[in-house]
Enzyme design. Sequence first.
Site, PDB file in Angstrom:
ATOM      1  N   HIS A 142       2.949  -6.723   6.528  1.00 27.66           N
ATOM      2  CA  HIS A 142       2.251  -6.704   7.670  1.00 27.66           C
ATOM      3  C   HIS A 142       1.083  -7.773   7.890  1.00 27.66           C
ATOM      4  O   HIS A 142       0.510  -7.981   8.893  1.00 27.66           O
ATOM      5  CB  HIS A 142       1.791  -5.164   8.207  1.00 27.66           C
ATOM      6  CG  HIS A 142       3.063  -4.173   8.442  1.00 27.66           C
ATOM      7  ND1 HIS A 142       4.007  -4.627   9.486  1.00 27.66           N
ATOM      8  CD2 HIS A 142       3.316  -3.302   7.908  1.00 27.66           C
ATOM      9  CE1 HIS A 142       4.783  -3.657   9.376  1.00 27.66           C
ATOM     10  NE2 HIS A 142       4.322  -2.687   8.763  1.00 27.66           N
ATOM     11  N   ASP A 179      12.496  -3.558   5.681  1.00 31.06           N
ATOM     12  CA  ASP A 179      11.588  -2.284   5.757  1.00 31.06           C
ATOM     13  C   ASP A 179      11.856  -1.944   7.180  1.00 31.06           C
ATOM     14  O   ASP A 179      12.009  -2.737   8.191  1.00 31.06           O
ATOM     15  CB  ASP A 179      10.380  -2.958   5.827  1.00 31.06           C
ATOM     16  CG  ASP A 179       9.129  -1.908   5.996  1.00 31.06           C
ATOM     17  OD1 ASP A 179       8.469  -1.655   4.610  1.00 31.06           O
ATOM     18  OD2 ASP A 179       9.160  -1.239   6.645  1.00 31.06           O
ATOM     19  N   HIS A 181       9.670  -0.997   9.274  1.00 29.97           N
ATOM     20  CA  HIS A 181       8.758  -1.543  10.434  1.00 29.97           C
ATOM     21  C   HIS A 181       8.796  -3.170  10.388  1.00 29.97           C
ATOM     22  O   HIS A 181       9.096  -3.836   9.378  1.00 29.97           O
ATOM     23  CB  HIS A 181       7.128  -1.283   9.798  1.00 29.97           C
ATOM     24  CG  HIS A 181       7.402   0.442   9.575  1.00 29.97           C
ATOM     25  ND1 HIS A 181       7.392   0.957   8.232  1.00 29.97           N
ATOM     26  CD2 HIS A 181       7.288   1.568  10.496  1.00 29.97           C
ATOM     27  CE1 HIS A 181       7.322   2.281   8.561  1.00 29.97           C
ATOM     28  NE2 HIS A 181       7.394   2.733   9.616  1.00 29.97           N
ATOM     29  N   ASP A 267      11.675   2.465   3.529  1.00 29.62           N
ATOM     30  CA  ASP A 267      11.495   3.351   4.776  1.00 29.62           C
ATOM     31  C   ASP A 267      12.426   3.628   5.790  1.00 29.62           C
ATOM     32  O   ASP A 267      12.178   4.526   6.648  1.00 29.62           O
ATOM     33  CB  ASP A 267      10.057   3.239   5.091  1.00 29.62           C
ATOM     34  CG  ASP A 267       9.551   1.845   5.135  1.00 29.62           C
ATOM     35  OD1 ASP A 267       8.431   1.556   5.532  1.00 29.62           O
ATOM     36  OD2 ASP A 267      10.494   1.032   5.468  1.00 29.62           O
TER      37      ASP A 267
END
Length: 368
Positions: A142, A179, A181, A267
């Site tokens: 991120h 991931d 996200h 995740d």
Amino acid sequence: MTTGYLWDEIFGWHDTGTGSLFPADPDVGHQPLNHVAHPDTKRRMHELVCVSGLIDHLTRIAPRPATQEQLRRVHTAEYIERIVRESAQPKGGDAGDGISPFGKGAHRIAALGAGSAIAMTEAVVSGAVDNGYALVNPAGHHALPETGLGFCIYNNVAIAAKHARAELGVERIAIVDWDVHHGNGAQAIFAEDPSVLTVSIHQDRCFPPDSGLIDERGTGPGEHYNINIPMPVGCGDGAYQYAAEAVIGPALHAYAPDLVLVASGFDPNAMDPLARQLVTTRGFVTLTRTVVEAARRSAGGRLVLLQEGGYSPIYVPFCGLATIQELAGVHVLDDPLLPVVGGMGGHDLEPHQKALVDRAAAFVADLR
Ligand SMILES: O=C(CCC1CCCC1)NO
Ligand SMILES: [Zn+2]
């Protein structure tokens, strides 16, 4: 097949405090609790790699701190200076969004993670190993040039890609981010760069807010070289297998990279507290098989996986073990939780899931 592996105990010392996800505050009922990104989850994964005996099939690659020059290929001097400054404080600081706390010494740990991403990439590109897994901490995908975000300090995968382009003579790189996200960092950093294809499969609008939409496809000369697959909530192994077969594999085949980098977050797993997907070790094996095959076809097998998120201390270790087993082509341990997480439904491909993946699959035709 030789598979590199990297871990350093100091990754287990990254102090994320006891704010769980928000600072402890008796007045609103936030009790002290290890932060969801507490390093224990990754430490448990490393310990399972060791105790299972998988470590005996891997080639240990030494960690190495990133230099200022290597960090500066992605991050601004001002941002790095702030992280260095706050990392020198007894109470540490925050990566930039107020929910990514770090303790004293975080810069040293995060710079070791970024440099280790480079070290693994160099080991693979040089042929010292065929492929590799760097279990680094904290995550990075991120992080943006001017700020950290979502528990990320330095963008490890972007720093590795920039290094491969600048120093290792690698022409075309594909970054696959699984991931759960959105891989917003690499998307932004390489938005205008057709020499780096970025593909992110993530839960639709989970994090960052309203990021990773299907129409975000790169800009200028980089247009068409970003593919987002914003999966609906509740996707299990069947949906992820279809996305791998219909989008990820074909996109990598069409782009034909010289190196494949993976932002490997666990995740999407069915027991994760920070998303609502249902992926089991079967799903991660499918994803890994897809990138191994893609790297074999166009990159001489050159493939590097870098640890990102994953917050179930129970299941992330088994997801990581299954992934590295597939990478190394060995099998030491079955997933003992599979009868539980794999038997609760949600693993058939649903029409609405197929429809979303088919929309992303159409973008493959635009790749050159
Ligand atoms: O695993 C992560 C961190 C996501 C969290 C950051 C705040 C709420 C969700 N990013 O990949
Ligand atoms: Zn994540």
